[in-house]
Structures are given as C-alpha cells and as structure tokens.
Design a protein around this motif. Structure first.
Motif, PDB file in Angstrom:
ATOM      1  N   LEU A 129       0.861  -1.179   0.000  1.00 47.27           N
ATOM      2  CA  LEU A 129       0.000   0.000   0.000  1.00 47.27           C
ATOM      3  C   LEU A 129       0.893   1.223   0.000  1.00 47.27           C
ATOM      4  N   ASP A 130       0.681   2.117  -0.943  1.00 51.26           N
ATOM      5  CA  ASP A 130       1.413   3.378  -0.989  1.00 51.26           C
ATOM      6  C   ASP A 130       0.511   4.443  -0.378  1.00 51.26           C
ATOM      7  N   PRO A 131       0.740   4.805   0.902  1.00 51.34           N
ATOM      8  CA  PRO A 131      -0.138   5.781   1.548  1.00 51.34           C
ATOM      9  C   PRO A 131      -0.175   7.135   0.834  1.00 51.34           C
ATOM     10  N   ALA A 132       0.938   7.539   0.228  1.00 53.37           N
ATOM     11  CA  ALA A 132       0.968   8.821  -0.476  1.00 53.37           C
ATOM     12  C   ALA A 132       0.016   8.819  -1.667  1.00 53.37           C
ATOM     13  N   LYS A 133      -0.075   7.687  -2.346  1.00 51.95           N
ATOM     14  CA  LYS A 133      -0.981   7.562  -3.494  1.00 51.95           C
ATOM     15  C   LYS A 133      -2.375   7.129  -3.070  1.00 51.95           C
ATOM     16  N   GLY A 134      -2.454   6.564  -1.871  1.00 51.01           N
ATOM     17  CA  GLY A 134      -3.735   6.052  -1.397  1.00 51.01           C
ATOM     18  C   GLY A 134      -4.206   4.858  -2.199  1.00 51.01           C
ATOM     19  N   GLN A 135      -3.254   4.020  -2.621  1.00 53.83           N
ATOM     20  CA  GLN A 135      -3.642   2.855  -3.405  1.00 53.83           C
ATOM     21  C   GLN A 135      -2.691   1.687  -3.200  1.00 53.83           C
ATOM     22  N   VAL A 136      -3.233   0.500  -3.474  1.00 51.77           N
ATOM     23  CA  VAL A 136      -2.409  -0.698  -3.491  1.00 51.77           C
ATOM     24  C   VAL A 136      -1.653  -0.678  -4.810  1.00 51.77           C
ATOM     25  N   THR A 137      -0.337  -0.780  -4.744  1.00 55.52           N
ATOM     26  CA  THR A 137       0.478  -0.682  -5.951  1.00 55.52           C
ATOM     27  C   THR A 137       1.061  -2.008  -6.395  1.00 55.52           C
ATOM     28  N   LYS A 138       1.135  -2.981  -5.470  1.00 53.55           N
ATOM     29  CA  LYS A 138       1.755  -4.258  -5.828  1.00 53.55           C
ATOM     30  C   LYS A 138       1.133  -5.400  -5.033  1.00 53.55           C
ATOM     31  N   SER A 139       1.183  -6.561  -5.645  1.00 51.81           N
ATOM     32  CA  SER A 139       0.950  -7.806  -4.925  1.00 51.81           C
ATOM     33  C   SER A 139       2.026  -8.764  -5.412  1.00 51.81           C
ATOM     34  N   HIS A 140       2.862  -9.210  -4.489  1.00 53.15           N
ATOM     35  CA  HIS A 140       3.938 -10.132  -4.831  1.00 53.15           C
ATOM     36  C   HIS A 140       3.653 -11.473  -4.173  1.00 53.15           C
ATOM     37  N   ILE A 141       3.765 -12.541  -4.947  1.00 52.15           N
ATOM     38  CA  ILE A 141       3.528 -13.880  -4.425  1.00 52.15           C
ATOM     39  C   ILE A 141       4.846 -14.641  -4.374  1.00 52.15           C
TER      40      ILE A 141
END
Length: 139
Positions: free
Chosen positions: A85-97
C-alpha cells in the motif's frame, strides 16, 4: 454467477474510529479493524491483509487446477502474498507472491509456465489494478 459477501461497519473518525468486518461464511465475524491495525501494529486485521489472503488462496487454488489439467498433482503449494500500500498515493500498488511448490515429476520449464499462467489468470489477479509479481520455487 457466484456472489460472496462481506460487511464492514465503521464508527467514528478515520484515525480514532473502529470497525468490524464479517464474512458470509462467518469465518470472520465482527473481526476488529482500525487505523492502528492498518498503519501500526494494532490487534485486528486490515483491508490489505485480507486482500493478501485472498490473492494467496486464489492463486494456489488456480495453480492446483492448472497443474491437474496438465497431468500433475502438487504435494504442497505454499503461497504467500505481500500487498504493498502506498499511503501517499492512497492505493495498493503491488501484490507479490512467493511460492514454494512440491510437485512430483514436473520439469522446471513446465512449472514456470503453469505458475505464470496461474498468476495471470487467477480471478483476484485479474481484479487488482496493481503490479503483480511471482517468485516461484520448485522444491
């Protein structure tokens, strides 16, 4: 069509307020979440943790189906999803498995191709508007 439900109830302000999350299956029932469980180390869950659980579970199940279709059965698929989660952008930016897999008689090439296909086609991967990466290890 299959529909699944979850309910969130929030009371108070964003920082001082609290909420509870319940799922249709009742696996989560009035499970606490708050600012502290999202951005600090408070007791409870948070939306990103729930998305990580959904992505890891969805990917592992999709991979199992794809392996079966190719004639393989996994002894174990251990998938851990990490949501960024990038709080500055207010969005989830990645999901790594991160995946550790025990699959008898599969070649590394077959494994890599099936794992990559599963990463792309898992319904939660398709839902996320984020970078999705995979580190798949055959053990």
């Amino acid at each position: 069509m299959i529909n699944r439900k979850a309910t969130a109830v929030w009371k108070g302000t964003g920082k001082e307020g609290t909420g509870v999350i319940s799922t249709q299956s009742t696996v989560l029932e009035n499970t606490q979440y708050s600012f502290n469980t999202r951005f600090a180390d408070g007791k409870g869950t948070n939306p990103e943790e729930l998305v990580a659980a959904a992505h890891a579970g969805c990917f592992a199940m999709k991979l199992s189906f794809e392996l079966n279709a190719a004639g393989f059965t996994a002894e174990e698929l251990n998938a851990t999803a990490t949501i960024t989660l990038d709080p500055a952008k207010g969005q989830v930016t990645k999901s790594h498995i991160d995946l550790k897999a025990q699959i008898p008689d599969i070649t590394p090439e077959q494994f890599a191709a099936i794992a990559d296909k599963s990463k792309k086609e898992c319904p939660i991967s398709q839902l996320l508007n984020a970078e999705i990466s995979l580190n798949a290890e055959l053990v």
